[in-house]
Write a protein that holds these residues in place. Structure first.
Motif, PDB file in Angstrom:
ATOM      1  N   ILE A   1       2.784  13.142  16.636  1.00  0.00           N
ATOM      2  CA  ILE A   1       3.145  14.340  15.884  1.00  0.00           C
ATOM      3  C   ILE A   1       2.056  14.637  14.856  1.00  0.00           C
ATOM      4  CG2 ILE A   1       4.812  15.327  14.262  1.00  0.00           C
ATOM      5  CD1 ILE A   1       5.832  15.129  17.147  1.00  0.00           C
ATOM      6  N   LYS A   2       1.671  15.878  14.779  1.00  0.00           N
ATOM      7  CA  LYS A   2       0.574  16.290  13.909  1.00  0.00           C
ATOM      8  C   LYS A   2       0.853  15.914  12.458  1.00  0.00           C
ATOM      9  CE  LYS A   2      -2.506  20.219  13.166  1.00  0.00           C
ATOM     10  NZ  LYS A   2      -2.783  21.628  13.546  1.00  0.00           N
ATOM     11  N   GLY A   3      -0.081  15.220  11.836  1.00  0.00           N
ATOM     12  CA  GLY A   3       0.016  14.857  10.425  1.00  0.00           C
ATOM     13  C   GLY A   3       0.703  13.536  10.149  1.00  0.00           C
ATOM     14  N   ALA A   4       1.334  12.926  11.176  1.00  0.00           N
ATOM     15  CA  ALA A   4       2.093  11.692  10.929  1.00  0.00           C
ATOM     16  C   ALA A   4       1.184  10.550  10.470  1.00  0.00           C
ATOM     17  CB  ALA A   4       2.864  11.293  12.189  1.00  0.00           C
ATOM     18  N   LYS A   5       0.099  10.282  11.202  1.00  0.00           N
ATOM     19  CA  LYS A   5      -0.769   9.150  10.870  1.00  0.00           C
ATOM     20  C   LYS A   5      -1.528   9.356   9.574  1.00  0.00           C
ATOM     21  CE  LYS A   5      -3.080   6.742  13.839  1.00  0.00           C
ATOM     22  NZ  LYS A   5      -3.977   6.311  14.933  1.00  0.00           N
ATOM     23  N   GLU A   6      -1.705  10.610   9.156  1.00  0.00           N
ATOM     24  CA  GLU A   6      -2.463  10.877   7.927  1.00  0.00           C
ATOM     25  C   GLU A   6      -1.800  10.248   6.712  1.00  0.00           C
ATOM     26  OE1 GLU A   6      -4.263  13.464  10.841  1.00  0.00           O
ATOM     27  OE2 GLU A   6      -2.197  12.864  10.432  1.00  0.00           O
ATOM     28  N   TRP A   7      -0.491  10.252   6.691  1.00  0.00           N
ATOM     29  CA  TRP A   7       0.242   9.629   5.582  1.00  0.00           C
ATOM     30  C   TRP A   7      -0.090   8.138   5.515  1.00  0.00           C
ATOM     31  CZ3 TRP A   7       6.370   9.759   5.336  1.00  0.00           C
ATOM     32  CH2 TRP A   7       6.790   9.220   4.112  1.00  0.00           C
ATOM     33  N   ASP A   8      -0.072   7.477   6.665  1.00  0.00           N
ATOM     34  CA  ASP A   8      -0.406   6.047   6.704  1.00  0.00           C
ATOM     35  C   ASP A   8      -1.848   5.800   6.275  1.00  0.00           C
ATOM     36  OD1 ASP A   8       1.899   4.415   8.496  1.00  0.00           O
ATOM     37  OD2 ASP A   8       1.848   6.579   8.754  1.00  0.00           O
ATOM     38  N   TYR A   9      -2.747   6.702   6.689  1.00  0.00           N
ATOM     39  CA  TYR A   9      -4.162   6.558   6.310  1.00  0.00           C
ATOM     40  C   TYR A   9      -4.304   6.596   4.791  1.00  0.00           C
ATOM     41  CZ  TYR A   9      -9.196   7.340   6.092  1.00  0.00           C
ATOM     42  OH  TYR A   9     -10.530   7.227   5.800  1.00  0.00           O
ATOM     43  N   LYS A  10      -3.635   7.550   4.161  1.00  0.00           N
ATOM     44  CA  LYS A  10      -3.767   7.714   2.714  1.00  0.00           C
ATOM     45  C   LYS A  10      -3.250   6.500   1.954  1.00  0.00           C
ATOM     46  CE  LYS A  10      -3.459  12.764   2.838  1.00  0.00           C
ATOM     47  NZ  LYS A  10      -2.594  13.939   2.545  1.00  0.00           N
ATOM     48  N   ILE A  11      -2.094   5.947   2.394  1.00  0.00           N
ATOM     49  CA  ILE A  11      -1.559   4.796   1.661  1.00  0.00           C
ATOM     50  C   ILE A  11      -2.394   3.553   1.931  1.00  0.00           C
ATOM     51  CG2 ILE A  11       0.156   3.974   3.356  1.00  0.00           C
ATOM     52  CD1 ILE A  11       2.078   3.674   0.869  1.00  0.00           C
ATOM     53  N   SER A  12      -2.962   3.435   3.128  1.00  0.00           N
ATOM     54  CA  SER A  12      -3.847   2.299   3.408  1.00  0.00           C
ATOM     55  C   SER A  12      -5.115   2.390   2.575  1.00  0.00           C
ATOM     56  CB  SER A  12      -4.198   2.272   4.898  1.00  0.00           C
ATOM     57  OG  SER A  12      -3.058   2.027   5.672  1.00  0.00           O
ATOM     58  N   GLU A  13      -5.589   3.617   2.401  1.00  0.00           N
ATOM     59  CA  GLU A  13      -6.774   3.835   1.564  1.00  0.00           C
ATOM     60  C   GLU A  13      -6.490   3.423   0.125  1.00  0.00           C
ATOM     61  OE1 GLU A  13      -9.930   7.438   1.453  1.00  0.00           O
ATOM     62  OE2 GLU A  13      -7.887   7.988   0.833  1.00  0.00           O
ATOM     63  N   ALA A  14      -5.322   3.801  -0.393  1.00  0.00           N
ATOM     64  CA  ALA A  14      -4.946   3.419  -1.755  1.00  0.00           C
ATOM     65  C   ALA A  14      -4.797   1.904  -1.881  1.00  0.00           C
ATOM     66  CB  ALA A  14      -3.634   4.117  -2.135  1.00  0.00           C
ATOM     67  N   ARG A  15      -4.241   1.275  -0.845  1.00  0.00           N
ATOM     68  CA  ARG A  15      -4.068  -0.176  -0.850  1.00  0.00           C
ATOM     69  C   ARG A  15      -5.435  -0.881  -0.874  1.00  0.00           C
ATOM     70  NH1 ARG A  15       0.042  -1.069   3.316  1.00  0.00           N
ATOM     71  NH2 ARG A  15       1.541  -0.715   1.633  1.00  0.00           N
ATOM     72  N   GLN A  16      -6.364  -0.371  -0.063  1.00  0.00           N
ATOM     73  CA  GLN A  16      -7.709  -0.942  -0.037  1.00  0.00           C
ATOM     74  C   GLN A  16      -8.399  -0.813  -1.402  1.00  0.00           C
ATOM     75  OE1 GLN A  16      -9.408  -2.672   2.298  1.00  0.00           O
ATOM     76  NE2 GLN A  16     -11.044  -2.872   0.787  1.00  0.00           N
ATOM     77  N   ASN A  17      -8.145   0.311  -2.064  1.00  0.00           N
ATOM     78  CA  ASN A  17      -8.761   0.553  -3.372  1.00  0.00           C
ATOM     79  C   ASN A  17      -7.987  -0.093  -4.518  1.00  0.00           C
ATOM     80  OD1 ASN A  17     -10.780   2.101  -2.179  1.00  0.00           O
ATOM     81  ND2 ASN A  17      -9.616   4.009  -2.385  1.00  0.00           N
ATOM     82  N   LEU A  18      -6.899  -0.791  -4.192  1.00  0.00           N
ATOM     83  CA  LEU A  18      -6.030  -1.402  -5.199  1.00  0.00           C
ATOM     84  C   LEU A  18      -5.573  -0.387  -6.241  1.00  0.00           C
ATOM     85  CD1 LEU A  18      -8.037  -4.726  -5.617  1.00  0.00           C
ATOM     86  CD2 LEU A  18      -5.856  -4.440  -4.424  1.00  0.00           C
ATOM     87  N   ASP A  19      -5.291   0.819  -5.733  1.00  0.00           N
ATOM     88  CA  ASP A  19      -4.834   1.917  -6.579  1.00  0.00           C
ATOM     89  C   ASP A  19      -3.316   1.930  -6.544  1.00  0.00           C
ATOM     90  OD1 ASP A  19      -4.189   4.303  -7.808  1.00  0.00           O
ATOM     91  OD2 ASP A  19      -5.746   5.472  -6.794  1.00  0.00           O
TER      92      ASP A  19
END
Length: 437
Positions: A362-380
């Motif tokens: 579904i369009k846009g579904a994985k983007e949410w996961d990408y953003k939170i993984s990015e924040a996790r990697q940045n320890l944000d």
């Protein structure tokens, strides 16, 4: 050009304002959406009298939606408490609320719910009939059942569960094929009992054309109820369930001929290994109509944890073709849920729906996961909380156990892989036993 229902408009090539809203929400081509509605593969439940509605689409190619069950009963008839649950459910952005009220001032609660809710509203009129007429089930006439349907439609209900598939023919199949848990659908059991007590045909089946008259008038989507859904994994995918599904497929075609939108309700309890097959059967036998499932609950051993057994089944079901998940709370089979039970059920169901949307592409579904993984990697941490499906709980867990170093948590401390990989990738030293340089 005039139209009676969303399906009628779609068949005539008309783009409604509801279609425009859904197209924008789903990021899909509006002409594709219109065609899917015309074919019955997508529905937009939108009663003409539900003025506060923020429309949602349910069906093929769209995000998996979730429904929350609420409502007053004889043992728990506090309207104010149920309205608190409504407000919490809306705060958690559920797409649908079903009012399953069965006692007391049901119309008062239903009207307040419809007035305040941007989410679509569903009901099961037969639940309301006994209290509405103050009559025992046996003494309610077919015409009186239909009048309750009309009352709900007039109030502004967007979709109604109508148990029209448990006709006398289906009942014969049920009698010849004994079950461990008989008929567990509340509405289905009431209809079956009424048929047996009066030796008559199911009034919703016998007078289905009159039901369609009402639904066409107000643009109510029919959610064809699965009276014979399995109430234990022992009874899944049996003769009664499949016979009823065949009848629902026949009724679907009759509804579409009248431009009435249709969803099909499904199981129920069943093992993981049967879920995908059941999704294929429904789509095949019911001609691609959207599928609305309760669970499925994949094991019967976990009272108090059925939000988990249901989420497991819901994720598999939706990734295999189901379009709409009815939430299940930890209180399932035990009591009317509290606000906290309701929240746990909503979150579990939303996780299942989102996991399925990733699998379905579904369009846009994985983007949410990408953003939170990015924040996790940045320890944000703040960004993680903002993106979490339950920010309140994530923030509380963090605050309840504070680490010595803010760039870690109390699970790993300075051995945190994210922290140390960030340092090493930047050419820095890692100090685990002493203070950083």
């Amino acid at each position: 050009m005039n139209y009676t229902t969303q399906m009628d408009a779609a068949k005539k090539g008309i783009i409604t304002k509801e279609m425009e809203i859904v197209s924008e929400k789903e990021q899909i081509d509006i002409e594709l959406l219109r065609q899917s509605i015309a074919e019955g593969k997508v529905v937009i439940p939108a009663n003409k009298n539900h003025k506060s509605l923020d429309p949602e689409g349910v069906g093929q190619g769209l995000r998996t939606k979730i429904n929350v069950n609420l409502g007053i009963s004889k043992d728990c008839c506090n309207i104010d408490l149920e309205l608190q649950k409504v407000r919490k459910a809306l705060e958690l952005k559920v797409e649908s609320i079903m009012d399953l009220s069965s006692y007391g001032k049901t119309e008062e609660f239903r009207k307040k719910l419809i007035d305040m809710s941007p989410a679509m509203i569903g009901t099961v009129p037969i639940y309301d009939a006994v209290g509405f007429y103050d009559k025992e089930l046996k003494d309610i006439s077919a015409d009186e059942f239909l009048k309750v349907v009309e009352k709900h439609a007039e109030n502004g209900v967007d979709f109604m569960t109508i148990h029209a598939g448990i006709n006398r023919e289906t009942a014969k199949i049920f009698k010849r094929n004994p079950r461990l848990t008989n008929i567990v659908s509340r509405g289905g059991s009431l209809i079956y009992a009424w048929m047996e007590l009066n030796d008559k045909e199911n009034p919703f089946y016998e007078h289905f054309d009159k039901v369609l008259d009402i639904c066409e008038k107000y643009d109510v989507t029919i959610s064809l109820g699965d009276a014979c859904r399995p109430g234990s994994i022992n009874d899944s995918t049996d003769a009664s369930q499949i016979k009823e599904l065949i009848v629902l497929g026949e009724l679907t075609k009759r509804a579409w001929e009248r431009n009435v939108q249709v969803m099909i309700e499904g199981p129920g309890h069943m093992g993981i290994n049967e879920i995908e097959t059941n999704m294929i059967l429904e789509k095949k036998l019911c001609h691609g109509a959207p599928f609305y499932v309760l669970g499925p609950i994949v094991t019967d051993i976990a009272p108090g944890y059925d939000h988990i057994t249901s989420a497991i089944g819901g994720a598999i079901a939706a990734s295999s073709g189901a379009d709409f998940l009815c939430y299940v709370t930890p209180a399932e089979h035990l009591r009317l849920p509290t606000i906290e039970d309701m929240k746990e059920g909503i979150i579990a169901s939303k996780i299942a729906a989102h996991a399925a949307d990733i699998a379905k592409g579904i369009k846009g579904a994985k983007e949410w996961d990408y953003k939170i993984s990015e924040a996790r990697q940045n320890l944000d941490w703040e960004r993680m909380f903002q993106l979490a499906i339950d920010p309140e709980k994530a923030r509380r867990y963090r605050n309840e156990s504070k680490p010595e170093h803010e760039d870690s948590c109390t699970m790993c401390g300075k051995m945190c892989s994210m922290r140390n990989m960030n340092k090493v990738m930047k050419g820095k030293n890692i100090n685990i036993l002493r203070e950083d340089d």
